[in-house]
Motif scaffolding. Sequence first.
Motif: not given
Length: 292
Positions: A58-59, A64-67, A78-82, A131-134
Amino acid sequence: MTFKILWELGEIYTAPLNLFLILLGIAYSNYTYGQFFSWRILLFTLTLLLIHIAVNIFNNYMDYQNAQDSTYQSQTNIVGREHLLLKTVRNYFLLFLGLSLVCGLLLAYYSDWYIILLGALGYSIGLGYSYGRKPINSLPIAEIVPAILSGFMIPMMSAYLTSFPTVTLDKDFLLNSFLAFFPMILCMFNNLLANNTCDLDEDIKNGRKTLVYYLGKQASVRLLQLVTATIFIWIAAAVLSKKEPWTLEAAEKHSQKNSGILQKKRISLFFVYFHNNKGNLPSISPYFPFLT
């Protein structure tokens, strides 16, 4: 998804640290209460492994989503690299989350429902880390909150489950456990502090303002040295005050003494039960539910 990718996505290679924390709790239980093993520890270990994998998947997914840095998103994470499909990553997270919930509920059923409360707190911090706004990993508490979770809660729950039902989860148990595991909290804090010091430039690019961001690298290194010294001072004080053993031999003698006292109590309770129930022996199923 191959096992090699899952190994990195779930950061399974860091799971042995959890095993060490569990063993620390067992050692504390053995020294303090004369209790060395319970089958619940095996279930707790499995549950913790599943939580560990689920939270790390999850982290990585949320990082990846928050980058905000495209280089981190495409080359480091790893999500983007692979080139992993987000749906696939999400499904693996839900799988391990579901398995951990089932094991956690079983553990609570065969111990007590305090385990659910502690588990819910652990899930909240683990998932809230990214996760979350902060998210926690973007705040100055990014070091201390996970340090308390891993450095205190894991060995404390291990000690409790090892000694269950001999001990109760009351304020005395929690306070004594906190004092005993405080050096481990500091160790975990230092681990996260050192990691965030090294990753400061990357964290700034991705909008993460941890404690290191506010202190700066030089002050963070000095804080790490100070905390390290505190760890050794605390352990020495615990030994001198006889709260912790000086040697393994002393620990063994202490645990044998406690074990003998508890054994006498059990024998006394057995004869009371035997007398009150006119010779009918108690069932062993409450102590070994997997035999029923």
